[in-house]
Each structure stands twice: as structure tokens, then as C-alpha cells.
Write an enzyme that holds these catalytic residues in place. Sequence first.
Site, PDB file in Angstrom:
ATOM      1  N   CYS A 169       0.813  -1.216   0.000  1.00 35.65           N
ATOM      2  CA  CYS A 169       0.000   0.000   0.000  1.00 35.65           C
ATOM      3  C   CYS A 169       0.850   1.270   0.000  1.00 35.65           C
ATOM      4  O   CYS A 169       0.321   2.363  -0.207  1.00 35.65           O
ATOM      5  CB  CYS A 169      -0.936   0.002   1.199  1.00 35.65           C
ATOM      6  SG  CYS A 169      -2.026  -1.436   1.223  1.00 35.65           S
ATOM      7  N   CYS A 210     -13.021  -0.705   7.793  1.00 34.45           N
ATOM      8  CA  CYS A 210     -12.158  -1.163   6.691  1.00 34.45           C
ATOM      9  C   CYS A 210     -12.217  -0.186   5.519  1.00 34.45           C
ATOM     10  O   CYS A 210     -13.289   0.296   5.152  1.00 34.45           O
ATOM     11  CB  CYS A 210     -12.608  -2.535   6.202  1.00 34.45           C
ATOM     12  SG  CYS A 210     -12.736  -3.753   7.532  1.00 34.45           S
ATOM     13  N   SER A 211     -11.070   0.043   4.897  1.00 30.60           N
ATOM     14  CA  SER A 211     -11.022   0.943   3.741  1.00 30.60           C
ATOM     15  C   SER A 211     -11.670   0.294   2.525  1.00 30.60           C
ATOM     16  O   SER A 211     -11.995  -0.889   2.536  1.00 30.60           O
ATOM     17  CB  SER A 211      -9.576   1.331   3.432  1.00 30.60           C
ATOM     18  OG  SER A 211      -8.784   0.184   3.237  1.00 30.60           O
ATOM     19  N   LYS A 248     -10.596   5.275   3.760  1.00 25.80           N
ATOM     20  CA  LYS A 248     -11.899   4.769   4.162  1.00 25.80           C
ATOM     21  C   LYS A 248     -13.031   5.268   3.268  1.00 25.80           C
ATOM     22  O   LYS A 248     -13.938   4.506   2.923  1.00 25.80           O
ATOM     23  CB  LYS A 248     -12.173   5.186   5.617  1.00 25.80           C
ATOM     24  CG  LYS A 248     -13.563   4.860   6.117  1.00 25.80           C
ATOM     25  CD  LYS A 248     -13.734   3.361   6.196  1.00 25.80           C
ATOM     26  CE  LYS A 248     -15.176   2.939   6.209  1.00 25.80           C
ATOM     27  NZ  LYS A 248     -15.754   2.917   4.855  1.00 25.80           N
ATOM     28  N   HIS A 259      -9.320   3.647  -1.746  1.00 23.69           N
ATOM     29  CA  HIS A 259      -7.961   3.111  -1.588  1.00 23.69           C
ATOM     30  C   HIS A 259      -7.552   2.318  -2.845  1.00 23.69           C
ATOM     31  O   HIS A 259      -7.461   1.090  -2.814  1.00 23.69           O
ATOM     32  CB  HIS A 259      -7.914   2.236  -0.324  1.00 23.69           C
ATOM     33  CG  HIS A 259      -6.561   1.723   0.032  1.00 23.69           C
ATOM     34  ND1 HIS A 259      -5.385   2.290  -0.423  1.00 23.69           N
ATOM     35  CD2 HIS A 259      -6.184   0.667   0.809  1.00 23.69           C
ATOM     36  CE1 HIS A 259      -4.354   1.607   0.068  1.00 23.69           C
ATOM     37  NE2 HIS A 259      -4.803   0.616   0.801  1.00 23.69           N
TER      38      HIS A 259
END
Lengths: 393, 393
Positions: free
Chosen positions: B85, B208-209, B335, B339
Amino acid sequence: MRNVSVIGIGETKMGSYPEKTLDAMILEAGEKAIADAGIEKSLIEAVYMGNFNGSQLCNQSQVGALACEALGLSDVPSIRVEAACASGGLAFRQAYIAVAAGLYKCVLVGGVEKMTHCAGDFVTQAIASATKYDEEAARGVTFPAAFALIATRYMYTYKMPREHLASVPVQSHANALLNPDAQMHKEINIEKAINSQMIAFPLTLYDCSLVTDGAAFAVICAQDFIPSEVRKQNRVIDIAGSGHGGDYLTLSGKSQITSFNATKQAAKDAYAMANVKARDISLAEVHDCFSITQVINTEDLGFFEAGTGGLAAFEGRTAIGNTNGVAINTSGGLKSKGHPIGATGISQIYEAVTQLRYEAGQRQVKNANIALTQNLGGTAATCAIHIFKRMGE
Amino acid sequence: MRNVSVIGIGETKMGSYPEKTLDAMILEAGEKAIADAGIEKSLIEAVYMGNFNGSQLCNQSQVGALACEALGLSDVPSIRVEAACASGGLAFRQAYIAVAAGLYKCVLVGGVEKMTHCAGDFVTQAIASATKYDEEAARGVTFPAAFALIATRYMYTYKMPREHLASVPVQSHANALLNPDAQMHKEINIEKAINSQMIAFPLTLYDCSLVTDGAAFAVICAQDFIPSEVRKQNRVIDIAGSGHGGDYLTLSGKSQITSFNATKQAAKDAYAMANVKARDISLAEVHDCFSITQVINTEDLGFFEAGTGGLAAFEGRTAIGNTNGVAINTSGGLKSKGHPIGATGISQIYEAVTQLRYEAGQRQVKNANIALTQNLGGTAATCAIHIFKRMGE
């Protein structure tokens, strides 16, 4: 930018190791390089890794951090670089830039790939992700097909006889016999090369490089910070030049395919930085993913005139010990030493440094003082070139 | 090293675009950045791309050369950087180093990821290649599981109430309502966040994103070479600091998991280079792959004491317009803005630059003069941090 040297090298024997994980190969080659440098691990400030496609081949991304953990380099920043088959050479270049810029004094740079555990057609597909997949590989232009098109065009343009092309792998196989790290130890001749299994016309089996598991590492250090006990051993090799060239990803996007713009651009920059010319090079590891690629590379690097690279190989002007050319792929090259994709660029540097240290044994090029490595990515979309000199020369 | 600035930015709206290819998103965001910079394309000397896993998700490696072709940057050298990421943030750092070192004057750096066309479980597996796959993901420790373990440990250690954790996504959703590029425009509250679908205890859906398609780009330039007509527009933002931290890949290999060594190390270096302290930061885009990650990040960056990051969010000390904290993830963050993994680090920089130019519209942080971006890779195995200042401040 400050001067930077290679102070340690290490690699695995190239081969097929279904039982070895990526981190096992990293550990083996990385520890060799650190031991060869003779430094404490704590001096290593960053890790740069070349890896082409661990995600598809091994479900493993983030190979930089994987390397840090395998080698016990706690809290060391890491990165992975990818540019298809040029991943290793470009990882080396990024590491070199960071040290030359003054950000780090000492960096570990490596490459690794694990491929032989996968089925052949899956490997071909995974490698083909380095074409423009939806426009090329998905329509049949995998790499053997792409370089077959290049070979066909080249042979048409320059009327190169098939024997000239076949002489390239014949020499690679001969050189690999002298390299204990090589995957393939097998003598072949021109007739055998030409008559081997057809892969993609006109390329036969012996025109194609190997599928290989392996890892290679180098420790690089700013010259002002080389520990005196390391310097004393007289095995330090200077990074004299670095070049990075590019071109479009697709075959059809390129302005020419019998010569590679990416190589010419990288070579121009690397020669200028090193203040040397092609005729000054003692030996070169060039990217022979296919025999035709080696022919074109030796022309783009300025060793031979356009259209004569095959003839030069046929006449032995690329062989170890020749007196009217330049020694090419003394290691055996991607064809016979092997082609663990992400490791290849670093393994080329391993050979260059070994030769310049006069530690290449039976394949030693006499009086070698300047070496060049050329690492090509994709269908000649990316090229990383480095030039090395014996310390102080 | 010489001073370097961001002179142009561009990004796609984040979302789900099954019909758009990687190169279509690259073209859209890259052209925006070049147009925003107001320069001729011919000034761009190299392309650095962040991409996490094009090979598994799209059968596409060598995204650097793909970008050159998509954008018509013929014969421009390119590279792809991957650190899970943190791929975008590290691509930016490598580009910055190359310009600061004097190798290039003007570089295009971008990130891209295409994910939403794949089935959810395949995406989870592809992302999980950024764990140590054979020891973690293959045994069930995918990323939601890894960060659930981290959250559980953190909540045990610091007795953080569940409401504090849930206040993180509530704020992200509120900020994203003000960002036209955000993937999700939806107000939520703490009750809704806590009672959403359980993903991995204690993390629910809103912890969670998002899974996102998107691209983001920046044009960076050595300050001495910024074209005068670009400089005149007063929209140039300086890169004041850059840091890169690392840690082992595995969760079990880390010395601590309620704080991340990689972030602390990168922050220390970036703050020192920029000659600023945490209290000087006007706004920060931090890596909220999960709500717990944002809590820990805001502590590791020095904004809040260890164990109080959740309380700070709950009390509004991370909100836009707060007067006793720092504005966090004004964009909506991973979020709610989204992403797109390899693009995230560059999209964070897009927001930082937008805010420092006072062009953030309804989400503008008043008098913003210093911004920080923190991009975390894997289970906190890699961290890239950059600090930006308004030109001349």
C-alpha cells in the site's frame, strides 16, 4: 553526486529449486554478499530489491520487506523495483542514486525470482504480463512471439544468415561451462542450435533463455565511507556510469525494432557519465533473453555496426580471449547461466565485478579493467546500463 | 541535494470503473497533472509509477512503460515501484531523490490500481500477497485479520472504548462528503459504524477501507528549473521533508504492534529534513487502511500521546476546523475517498498540495501552511512520509 563503489557480491547457483522459498534464496545470496563485503550488517541503511512477478508466481509481493526479514535487517527501509526483466538493473540504479545523492552510505541491493515450480504455460503467461497484456499477450504476442517478429524483421533487413544467429547460444553454452553458478553445463554446436525444437519462427529452443530460480546481491557504499579494512583488500569496484532508457511498451508503438531506443539512450548516458567509449569496454554482460536480442544489443551498445552483430558472434569477436572485439556474456548469459528474471540485472553485475576483481577463474578476461552490464525490460521498453571500473582506474 | 517542488497534480474521481483500463485511468489523471503544471510534455525526463499488484489483478506488469505509452511520453525512462500500500508514496520518494540528486530536472510520478472488476475473495487474496504469504495469508492471516489482531491488542493495552475507534470512520465519511473525488458520499454515525457487518473482530465493515479503481499523478521539478510562468501562478508547493522507514514483513517478527517502527523512523527523518515538529503540521493524510491504523498512525506521527489517538478522534481533535489538534484525512482518507492501492500515496499528496494551495473548497483547512502525508505498506512493513510547505515558507 558522490562516487559509489560495489564492495560485496553474492549469488546462488542458478537452477531449478522447487524446495527453496524466495526468502531461502534471498538469505543464501544476501549473506554471501554481506560476507564478501566483510562489513557488519548494522552498516546497511536500506534494501533495494528487484523482483519481477513474485505476486503471480509465488503469491508474494513486498519482496523488499521480505528480504529484510530473511536477512535479519530489522527496521531497515526497503523497496521493490519492477520493470520486467530490467527489475534488477533498475533496483541497482535506484540504490546507486540514493547513495550518490547522500541519503545513505551503504545499501544492500538484490534481485530474486522463483519460477520453475510453476507449469510452463503459466510461466509464459506470467512473463507476458510485461507486454501490454490486453493488446499483445491476450492476442498471442507473448515474448517468444514478439522477439520472433523482431528476429524476422532483422534478418530480412540485414540478410543475416541463420548460422550467425545460432552462433550466439553456441558461445553462451561454451562460456557457461566455465561458470560454476550456471544453470546449464552443456556444449552445443550451430547445427544442434538450428535444428532444436521450433518455439516461434525463426527462434528455436536454443535461441531462448532459461526459466530459472535464483537470487543475486551486491553491497554498495559511498567511496568516502568504505571501511579501511575493506578498501585494503583491493576488491572494491567503482560504479563509473549509470543510464536508464525507455520506450513504449508495445512492439507496434516503437519507431524501430531492429535497434532499441531504450538501450541507445541508456548507453549514451552511461558512457558519458563514465567518460568511456564502447571500444574501452573489456567485457559486457548483455541481455540475451533471446539470441536476436544479444545481436541487437551488441550493436546498440556500439560494439559492432548495425547489421553485423551476428557476424561478429559467428567470427568469435564476442568470445572470451578474442583480440578484435569485446567479450560478451562470459557468465553464460541469460541463455546458459540462467534468467531468474528479477535477479538477472544483479547477476550481470556479479559477473562484471568478479571479472574486474580477476576472480573469474577459467573464464577470466585478461586485463579486464572496464565492464558494462545491460539489462533490458519487456519488449525493449526499459533499459538499465551500468559501467564499472577497477578502483582508481 | 537540491530543493524540489510539486508543480502539478491530477487524479481521477475514485470509484468503481469496470469499463476503464489501467491506461485509461493513467491517461486521465496524468494529463490532468501535466495540464495543472502548465508545462510542455517534453520537459518530463522520467516517469516513476506506484502500482501494487497489476500483475495479479490485471495481468499487467511494467506499469511504468505502460504509463509512458498511455501519455505519449516517447523514449522517456520509466520505473514501477512496489511496497504494497506504500507503493505510491515510495514512487514519489524515489522520484524526489532522483531530482534532488541532480539526475533529472522534471519528473512525472503517479500511481494506479484497478481492483473492483475482480471478485471480492480474489481481491482479498491478491492484497494478501503483501503479507508473508506462506506463513501468514496461507494460514488465514489476511489483512483484515492482521489488523484485527493489532486492534485487539491495542484495545487491551490502552482500554480504548469501541466508540473511540468507530469515531474514526465517522469523521472520514463526513470529510468525504466535501470531496468531489471521493468514492463514498454517505454520512454515518458511531452506532451505525459499530453495528455494521463484522469483518474480523473487533473490526466491522466501516473500520475497513474501500476497494477502489483510480489513479493520481504529480509533476515534480527542481526549484531552480521551475518555468517562470509556472512559478508566477503561486501554486507551487515545496517538498520539505522525506522519510522512509521499515520493519519486518510478518506481524510476529515485529518488536511491537501497538505502534509501528516503520512510521516512527520515517517520521523522525522527515521531520528533521523539513525542520518542523508534529505540532507545526496543519493537516495530515494518514494511512487509514483500517480505523485502528489511523489511531496508531496519529500517535506514531507525534500528534497525540500513545493510547490517546482514538480519544482525540472522538473529541473532534482530528476534524477539519478543530483548534486543539490537527486536521486528519480531510480528503476522506482510504476509508471514504477510497484506496486504489498503488495510487493512494500520490492521492494523499494530491490532497496535501490542494490544501496548501487553498483550493480545497468546503474542506479547506484555514491557514494551512505545512502538510504531511503518511503511506504505510503491508502490516506496517514499510512507511513513506513526506512533508510539504507553501513555496518560500
